[in-house]
Enzyme design. Structure first.
Site, short mmCIF file in Angstrom:
data_model
loop_
_atom_site.label_atom_id
_atom_site.label_comp_id
_atom_site.label_asym_id
_atom_site.label_seq_id
_atom_site.Cartn_x
_atom_site.Cartn_y
_atom_site.Cartn_z
N LYS A 1 0.84 -1.19 0.00
CA LYS A 1 0.00 0.00 0.00
C LYS A 1 0.88 1.24 0.00
O LYS A 1 1.92 1.27 0.67
CB LYS A 1 -0.89 -0.05 1.24
CG LYS A 1 -2.03 0.96 1.28
CD LYS A 1 -2.91 0.69 2.52
CE LYS A 1 -4.07 1.66 2.64
NZ LYS A 1 -4.95 1.32 3.80
N SER B 1 -9.79 1.23 2.83
CA SER B 1 -8.94 2.04 1.99
C SER B 1 -7.85 1.27 1.25
O SER B 1 -7.26 1.80 0.32
CB SER B 1 -8.26 3.12 2.85
OG SER B 1 -7.40 2.52 3.80
N SER C 1 -9.93 -1.23 6.93
CA SER C 1 -9.33 -0.97 5.61
C SER C 1 -8.57 -2.13 4.97
O SER C 1 -8.19 -2.04 3.81
CB SER C 1 -8.40 0.24 5.69
OG SER C 1 -9.15 1.43 5.73
#
Lengths: 490, 487
Positions: free
Chosen positions: A79, A154, A178
């Site tokens: 990420k 996310s 997330s």
């Protein structure tokens, strides 16, 4: 070869046995990226040349009989809120669009030490604030199962990358769901470890007391493997737990050993809020555990209705402070023509932060303001304690709690962007877990009538990840849901 | 006007830089005068994703100081974020301590004249990180140097218990002495290790009525002189303003002034106290600190007698003057050396003279403290005893002390080698005295007649004897012989 043929752990073993080369694996990853990435948009940056160079180095070391790590040669995505020395670390924000970290996150160091080949950094909601990846300031990511739908968020980029087999395995971060929610929406396994299990050093903070890094993987085994690589105390993170208190296990070693005398807890009233298809999948999952000899006990989580309210006070309060450093003075975006230093702050932030980030900074600033602190922040901390105790009490009666990951399957792009509250409420099943600090895992457990994946959430007490992955593995061993793939995999 | 009286009321905020090797929350070395931004890392630069890790040494230094200042040391303390935007603050929040400071209450005894002391109460003492420095040297822009960012500071806040510029200075000097004694700070004013912010106003009585002038905070003073002068200046200025305008203290009329070192005046910076909202909240990146009784005991064992107590003891116990006691206790090393010589048998006053007149001068010249001069306290005690016994003169003792530091030889040996042993042989001296008396009839007459010239003449005769012995006659013995012969 194609990455679809092998899980990360299988690939690692073939590479170690020199049946497949790391270079071939990386080649397969980029072949799939070239094919599917233009459609799904999982990555903010890709490191093609660096990845091949690293793969060749791993292959050379293997050929020379040199020791390699647990992820040697495996193509991994991370990420883009994890600091790397190579490439930018954008957090999906225009304010860090060209930010190159002069240091790397502890988890990145551990990945590299384990021989992983980091092929790219994935898209996310700006600063991990969101549940659909639509809040990214830099890129649009779609769900590989249905390109009109969101991948969740996310960590939507990481979930998409694994689901579309653009990489073998990925890292995400989870502040209120997330990792687990996008894993659910994209039909992969997502694991949020106990708060303190994995070092946060180098993870760009959103809600510091809630953030935790974890894997998104094709299988429970892969998730366990990745956790073994990244877990453990880090002197650079004061909140990472001392291993004398909570030893790190080899999470793969006993994975196939079922947990005997398993008691699974369910909170029927709480689960009733989910969609029909989600509820039936959950019921079916409970049946699977019963079939494996587990007892079902009903539990209560009396304060869980206050979780979202408490979360949006605590997380935004911390965020308002954590994001204060993005000011145009020291690094990142700076407004081109400030009249004075105050405008360096106000205009840089106004021009480069997205709407949701601004909203949360405002909320958090308000909650911490003099005269409101007791009514909001302090009260939220009290609620947090009550919720933590709810789970402690519940775990006196069961070994694991089963619940939905999200009330729905992946929703349509744009469906909730005009209504932030509606978006916040979609985190109802994941948020309390972060407040309590306990580990949670999302595993595919069905498809809805539209053919979209549904996730089952499994929760266990703090620092019991070894048990959590074994309980998840029991479900995986008894079902085929993890083998379902979106058409884009080919 | 004749019925007007006033007193100044001053409270102090003091920042003391701790003498740790590294910064408060990262491994960067503390620095002074290094190249800008050369002592920085992701943590003290506030890079995204970086995390602070507490410096235990800083906490222990703060605990030690808090104990010495008679504070109550919190058994549980934590770190809070204080939010404000300023370019020298990379995270735009400062890690500090808000509602649970490490030390609460406490006091500092400051020495007044005549061996008296005054107790200045403290409100709190807490730890925090320093900011960087904004540099305004270039043309149209400013630059930021973050070498100082993250340096550990102990912030000490006093009650408004000081009532003169001299008391304010005395408190500052005393605090400097204390932290140096404890070794928790170098307290080097030139390097900004101590910074003061006095809050000043006046209590005026006129015609049976009391008035308080608006409080003024003077920012960032970094010398004792500036501190003392700013308080003196403000006292006069506030009195003048009151007499002219009659304005008194009200909610919101506190103002902030800066110190102009060149013309020794204060200048207005902010008219009204801004309603700062620092949005304090506990730093989630750091764990709270529990100071266990065992830990506290361990720190307490490192305490020593504080300078003011020592100073008072030297006056009371050894009969030293305020001034000498102050000089001997200014540095812990000097005081400890002095006491060791006394334990070894030296007369306190004699050794005090030796140390203040010769020892400290040598230490100063060599830029070291007394213990590093290479002389043993026992040897200095011997030297003091020799001076007492008249074996060497006071001047010779100073010369011998210096030689001891250079050669490491024993004082007895040096006295011999350097021909500084005094003659105290009464028979030998008596013969010389007789000779001198015979050679100076006029002077003898002047002494015996007891007139105006008597004292001078006696001194002359004494000098003649000393001269004949090439300075080796013991003046005391010579004096006795002279008295006997001339009475």
């Amino acid at each position: 070869m194609s990455l679809d043929e092998l899980t990360a752990i299988d690939l690692r073993e073939r590479i170690a046995a020199r049946q497949v080369s790391s270079t071939e694996a990386v080649h397969a990853a980029f072949e799939q990226i070239d094919r599917a990435e233009p459609t799904v948009g999982a990555f903010i940056s890709l490191f093609r040349d660096e990845a091949f160079a690293r793969a060749q180095e791993i292959d050379r070391r293997l050929a020379a009989g040199e020791p390699v790590g647990a992820l040697a040669g495996v193509p991994v995505a991370v990420k883009d809120n994890l600091c790397t020395r190579f490439g930018a670390t954008t957090c999906g924000s225009r304010i860090l669009e060209n930010f190159h970290a002069p240091y790397e996150a502890t988890v990145i160091r551990r990945l590299l030490d384990a021989g992983a080949v980091i092929i790219g950094k994935t898209n996310l909601d700006e600063f991990a604030m969101g549940s659909s990846t639509e809040n990214s300031g830099l890129k649009k990511t779609v769900n590989p199962w249905d390109t009109e739908r969101v991948p969740g968020g996310s960590s939507g980029g990481s979930a998409t990358a694994v689901a579309a087999r653009l990489c073998s395995i990925a890292l995400g971060s989870d502040t209120g769901g997330s990792i687990r929610q996008p894993a659910s929406f994209c039909g992969v396994v997502g694991l949020k470890p106990t708060y303190g299990r994995v070092s946060r050093y180098g993870l760009v903070a959103y809600g510091s007391s809630l953030d935790q890094i974890g894997p998104l993987a094709q299988t429970v085994t892969d998730a366990a493997l990745m956790l073994s690589v990244i877990a453990g105390h880090d002197p650079a993170d004061s909140t990472s737990v001392d291993e004398r208190t909570a030893p790190v296990a080899d999470y793969v070693a006993r994975l196939d050993e079922p947990v005997g005398g398993l008691r699974v807890g369910i909170a029927p009233a709480f689960n009733a809020g989910a969609d029909e298809s989600v509820r039936s999948a959950l019921d079916a999952a409970i049946e699977v555990y019963c079939g494996a000899g587990a007892d079902v006990v009903e539990i209560e989580l009396p304060h869980i209705d206050y979780a979202i309210a408490a979360y949006y006070v605590i997380a935004t309060a911390e965020a308002s402070s954590n994001l204060a450093r993005f000011d145009g003075v020291h690094y990142g975006y700076r407004t081109p023509n400030p009249a004075d230093y105050v405008e360096v702050y106000s205009k840089s932030r106004e021009e480069a932060f997205g709407q949701e980030v601004k909203r949360r900074i405002m909320l958090g600033t308000y909650a911490l303001s003099s005269g409101y602190y007791d009514a909001y922040y302090l009260k939220a901390l009290k609620v947090r304690n009550l919720i933590r105790n709810d789970f402690v009490k519940a775990f006196e009666r069961c070994d694991a709690i089963l619940m939905p990951v999200a009330p729905t399957t992946a929703f349509k792009i744009g469906e909730k962007t005009d209504d932030p509250l509606k978006m916040y409420l979609s985190d109802i099943y994941t948020i309390a877990v972060n407040l309590a600090g306990i580990p949670g895992l999302s595993i595919p457990c069905g498809l809805d009538p539209a053919g979209l994946p549904i996730g089952l959430q499994i929760l266990t007490p703090a620092f019991s990840e070894d048990k959590l992955v074994r309980i998840a593995r029991m479900f995986e061993a008894a079902t085929e849901w993890h083998t379902k793939k979106p058409a884009i995999v080919g | 006007m004749s019925d007007l009286s006033y007193k100044v009321i001053v409270g102090l905020e003091i920042h003391v830089q701790l003498a740790t090797r590294t910064k408060m929350f990262c491994g960067c070395a503390l620095s002074f005068g290094e190249e800008a931004n050369s002592r920085v890392c992701p943590v003290c630069l506030g890079m995204p994703g970086s995390l602070p890790v507490m410096n235990k040494q800083a906490v222990e230094y703060a605990m030690l100081a808090a104990l010495a200042l008679h504070c109550e040391v919190a058994s549980f303390t934590k770190w809070d974020r204080k939010s404000y935007y300023y370019p020298d603050l990379p995270k735009n929040y400062q890690i500090s301590q808000y509602d649970l400071p490490l030390g609460s209450g406490g006091y500092i005894e400051i020495p007044l004249e005549g061996g008296r002391t005054k107790r200045i109460r403290l409100i709190r003492a807490h730890l925090e990180e320093d900011a960087g420095k904004n540099l305004h040297t270039a043309g149209s822009f400013s630059q930021v140097d973050l070498n100082r960012a993250g340096t550990p500071l102990l912030e000490i806040v006093t009650e408004p218990d000081m009532n003169s510029a001299a008391e304010v200075r005395a408190l500052a000097v005393e605090l400097q002495r204390i932290v140096r004694y404890l070794g928790v700070s170098e307290a080097d004013m030139q390097k900004g290790h101590m910074r003061f912010e006095p809050n000043i106003n006046l209590l005026i009585e006129r015609a049976g009525l009391q008035f308080r002038t608006p409080i003024v905070e003077v920012k960032n003073l970094n010398s004792f002189r500036a501190l003392e002068r700013s308080v003196a200046y403000e006292t006069q200025r506030q009195l003048d303003v009151f007499l002219e305008t009659g304005i008194t203290m009200q909610m919101g009329n506190k103002s902030t002034r800066g110190w102009n070192d060149a013309d020794e005046t204060t200048v207005l910076q902010r008219e009204k106290e801004e309603a700062h909202d620092y949005r304090y909240f506990p730093d989630p990146d750091l764990v709270p600190v529990t100071t266990t009784p065992e830990w506290l005991d361990e720190i307490r064992s490192r305490l020593c007698e504080l300078p003011v107590a020592r100073q008072m003891r030297y006056v009371g116990e050894y009969g030293l003057s305020d001034y000498d006691a102050g000089v001997l206790t200014a540095e812990r090393a000097t005081a400890e050396f002095f006491e060791q010589t006394v334990v070894a048998g030296a007369d306190p006053k004699r050794v005090c003279n030796l140390l203040t007149q010769a020892g400290l001068k040598l230490a100063n010249e060599r830029g070291c403290d007394m213990s590093a001069l290479g002389i043993a306290p026992a040897a200095v005690a011997n030297l003091a005893q020799m001076a007492d016994a008249g074996t060497v003169s006071a001047t010779a003792a100073s010369t011998i002390l210096q030689a001891m530091t250079e050669t490491g030889k024993a004082p007895e040996l040096l006295a011999e080698e350097m021909n500084l042993v005094q003659t105290s042989d009464a028979g030998e001296l008596e013969r010389i005295v007789d000779q001198v008396l015979a050679e100076n009839v006029q002077a003898v007459e002047d002494v015996v007649s007891g007139g105006k010239k008597s004292k001078k003449a006696r001194g002359f005769l004494l000098g003649q004897v000393i001269q004949k012995t090439k300075g080796q006659a013991n003046p005391k013995v010579v004096s006795e012989i002279l008295d006997r012969k001339l009475s």
